[in-house]
Design an enzyme around this catalytic site. Sequence first.
Site, mmCIF file in Angstrom:
data_model
loop_
_atom_site.group_PDB
_atom_site.id
_atom_site.type_symbol
_atom_site.label_atom_id
_atom_site.label_comp_id
_atom_site.label_asym_id
_atom_site.label_seq_id
_atom_site.Cartn_x
_atom_site.Cartn_y
_atom_site.Cartn_z
ATOM 1 N N SER A 1 67.764 65.359 60.877
ATOM 2 C CA SER A 1 69.100 65.531 60.299
ATOM 3 C C SER A 1 69.233 65.162 58.834
ATOM 4 O O SER A 1 70.241 65.486 58.211
ATOM 5 C CB SER A 1 70.130 64.732 61.108
ATOM 6 O OG SER A 1 70.518 65.460 62.244
ATOM 7 N N SER B 1 72.007 67.593 60.751
ATOM 8 C CA SER B 1 73.440 67.367 60.766
ATOM 9 C C SER B 1 73.997 66.776 59.480
ATOM 10 O O SER B 1 75.197 66.855 59.241
ATOM 11 C CB SER B 1 73.791 66.435 61.921
ATOM 12 O OG SER B 1 73.237 65.150 61.706
ATOM 13 N N LYS C 1 77.698 59.755 54.733
ATOM 14 C CA LYS C 1 77.892 60.611 55.906
ATOM 15 C C LYS C 1 78.988 60.008 56.789
ATOM 16 O O LYS C 1 79.092 58.779 56.908
ATOM 17 C CB LYS C 1 76.570 60.704 56.678
ATOM 18 C CG LYS C 1 76.559 61.747 57.797
ATOM 19 C CD LYS C 1 75.170 61.827 58.447
ATOM 20 C CE LYS C 1 75.109 62.858 59.556
ATOM 21 N NZ LYS C 1 73.773 62.938 60.171
#
Lengths: 95, 477, 481
Positions: C172, C148, C73
Amino acid sequence: MEDKVRYVARLARIKLTDEEVTLFSRQLDGILGYVDKLNQKLDVQNRTLPMSHPHEASNSFRADEVKPSLPPEKALSNAPQKKGDFFKVPRIIEE
Amino acid sequence: MAYEPVVGLEVHVQLKTVSKMFCGCTTEFGGAPNSHTCPVCLGFPGTLPVLNRRALVEAIRVALAVGCKVSDKVKFHRKNYFYPDLPKDYQISQYDEPLSENGHLKIKTGGGEKTIRIKRVHMEEDAGKLIHEEGGDSSFVDFNRSGMPLLEIVSEPDINSPEEAYQYLTDLKLLLRYLDVSDCDMEKGSLRCDANISIRKKGETGLGTKAEVKNMNSFKAVKSALEFEFERQSKCLETGERIVQETRLWNPDKGITASMRSKEEAHDYRYFPEPDLVPFTLQGDLVDEERKNLPELPEARKGRFIGALGLSGYDAEVLVQDKATADYFEECVKFYNKPKIISNWLMGDVSAYLNSKNLSAGDSKLKPQGLAGLLKEVDSGKISGKMAKDIIIEMLDTGKGAAAIISEKGLSQISDTGELEKFAEETIAENAKTAEDFLKGKDNALMFLVGQVMKKTKGKANPAVVNKILRDKLSKK
Amino acid sequence: MDNLYSLTAGELLSLLDKKSVKPEEIIESVYSRAQSVDKKIKGYIHLDKEKALSQAKGLPASGRLRGIPVAIKDNICVEGELTTCASKILRGFKPPYNATIIEKLKSEGAVIFGKTNMDEFAFGSSCENSSYFPTLNPWDTARIPGGSSGGSAAVVSADEAIMAIGSDTGGSIRQPASLCGVVGMKPTYGRVSRYGLIAFASSLDQIGPLTKNVHDAALLLGVIAGFDSKDSTSVNVPVPDYLSYLKNDVKGMKIGIPKEYFVAGMDKEVEAAVKEAIALLKGKGAQIVEVTLPHTEYAVAVYYIIATAEASSNLARFDGVQYGYRCEDPANLLDMYERTREEGFGAEAKRRIILGTYVLSSGYYDAYYLKAQKVRTLIKNDFEQVFKSGCDCILTPTSPTPAFKVGERSSDPLSMYLSDIFTISVNLAGVPALSIPCGYTKGGLPVGMQLIGDFFKEEELFRAAYTYECGTDWHKRSPEL
């Protein structure tokens, strides 16, 4: 609310357009209205301790030992503006 | 109308650790710009602080030394504000639960001893340094100082004159030196002081509107700035002008304070618990251990110098004022058990020499054992006190031992009576008239004869012995 | 060998072990898969094949992930590689250091393979708040992948990555895992070092795995977990061998079903899928009990106070001085700050910074922040009660709905915030939780269920999830791309 949004935006150093102030004020009103149910519906006892952290136990200390620093060119490699080995910012007027 | 100033001092002290408060960068002073930095003290995203144990221990030592109650919980807060020298745009500090509270410091004033209460002693991290371009439109940031461990020591408004402020700082600095937790060098910024001052009519107890005075870089500057502020605020009251709460900067060149005119917004620091550092409970034995390990502090040491070593109050006071000199003194006493004599030499010839060279007792080439050796030579009569005064300069210059200098220069005093008797007889024979004068009651005449013997021995004779021999010989006449 | 990209890390490791494939072949395969499908998905922000291949040349002699590419990420720092949190304000930022988990991955032979898209600074539940482009759901590209960590979930789901790393502040990892049909875990707070994770909310953030099955999640967590002296909030608890807990057996396991999580108005298909999963576990010998988490209804409110307050402070450092974006020709210092942050942050970041600054500001702290912290204590107590009563884990839906349409909630922040209603309490309490696929809607969208465990009991979650996985084949389905 709009005044409050302007005040907070200044504290947070974010410039907002008038449209953004209006939009954020409306949205914050909605969110705070939702959040206010904490105050309206829930009577929290004073003896309930505030929780700032999942674990309140042992801290890990660091021994007082010197570790290598970054070479200045690496420290400054991401700087938007620099001069020599300094970070450069608009002049600060102190008086 | 008689007014008095009401002053509280906020002192920031840089702790004497080798690495920074939350990262491993060196705390060494100076260095090329940004050469003592790492991702943590540069506030790079993703980095996290880890507390330096030594910084905490030193903070606890100071707290204990000023009699504060040390909290059993260590908790940090973030103080949020934007400034280019603050890499994360928040400072890790302490807020509603500081490390320690409610202590005091006793200071000496003209009217005797006075207790200044200490509100709190807490830990925080230092910011970087800004340099402003001369006439240009830029400022430059150096983060070498960022993350240095600081202690903030906040007094209650118990200080009522600029002199008391000066004395408070002097005594606080002495205490910190004794604890060996800081260099306390205002020039290098390892000790900084801000003052809050208001005034009131003498005899009143309320507090007036205060001004915060900053930018003082010596204890003298603190005193001068407070004197100026006291005058200024007194005039305000007399002329009916309102005193406003504000921050004022001391201008050492003009000798005045001036309002910081920057449109500073109302402070709203949004303190909240630092989530990157878990609050933790101090293990009971850590504080107790440090309490046991506290060194003897200046007051106690002074008492011991007077009580156990028989020094005068004045001598003890002077010696204790400089930790290195007091340490030197005690070391010396170990080798030569006449404290008063050591103290005379230390406060006289030794400190005169060291002061002239700007040296501390600890840096002296003449070591305590060496001074003791010299004083023993005087006691044994090998050299005179006057000779010792010359020898000590050479010892201070070179670090050589007294015995070595004495033999090198053939300075040894002649105390051998046989040899001296010969010189005495010669002298009496050569100065018959003077000898007669002495016998007639002219005491001065003897001094002349002693002088003559000294001359013959090139000053190496022990004058006391010569004196005795001459008297003996003349009385037998 | 064809289709290496479609295999799990476990399968690839046994092929590598037998020397039937080389790490370079795996990288080539996954990279070409990404080349062909990421145009539709847009899960990656930065992907460089040569950099991946060059890592394959310098791998350690052995390692638990030797030769396995792992997508990261974009809020996790990789030394010398772009790390931007999908934000304009960090465009071009190359950290001079690695996150601790990157060091751990590398020392176990993993290949750092690209940076995945996300909501800017992890602010969002849809991956629409990226300053680059939105990521789309591989099961239906008209829909969002969740957020996210939407990029990480989507690339694993679309077989553009073997495994991926995400971060979870309020759901997330789990919510996008659920919406994309993969396994995702948020470990216990303090289980994985946060050093090098660009903070959203420091007291809530945790890094965790997104993988194709439970085995890979256990494997990846085993590598990244553990105490780190650079992170004072990481906890020094030994890391068990998670793989040894992968047993098809839940006999005697007590699973709590919180009544507050099955409420009127929730999506019928989600409810049905989760109830079927409960029945399956019961059939395998688990004991199912109803439990209560009475303060659940306050979780979203508490979360949006605490998370935004911490975020407002964590994001202050993006000021245009040491790194990142700076506005052009600032008139003075204030102008530099205000325009840099105006131009550098997206709308959601601004909204959250303003909300967070508001709740901390003078006069409001007690009413909002302090109150929220107290209710956080109550929420944590709720979980402690359930685990004290003997439950080994708690089972809930992960998300109240399957993936929603792009744009559907982006104009109403509150409705977006409510997407995380089932995942947020877990972060507030600090306990671990895992999301695993438990079915598909008639329209073919994945549904996930959440298993929540006691502090540092991730292994119990792996055991329950593995047993469930053995009884289903949801994890074997792949989206058609």
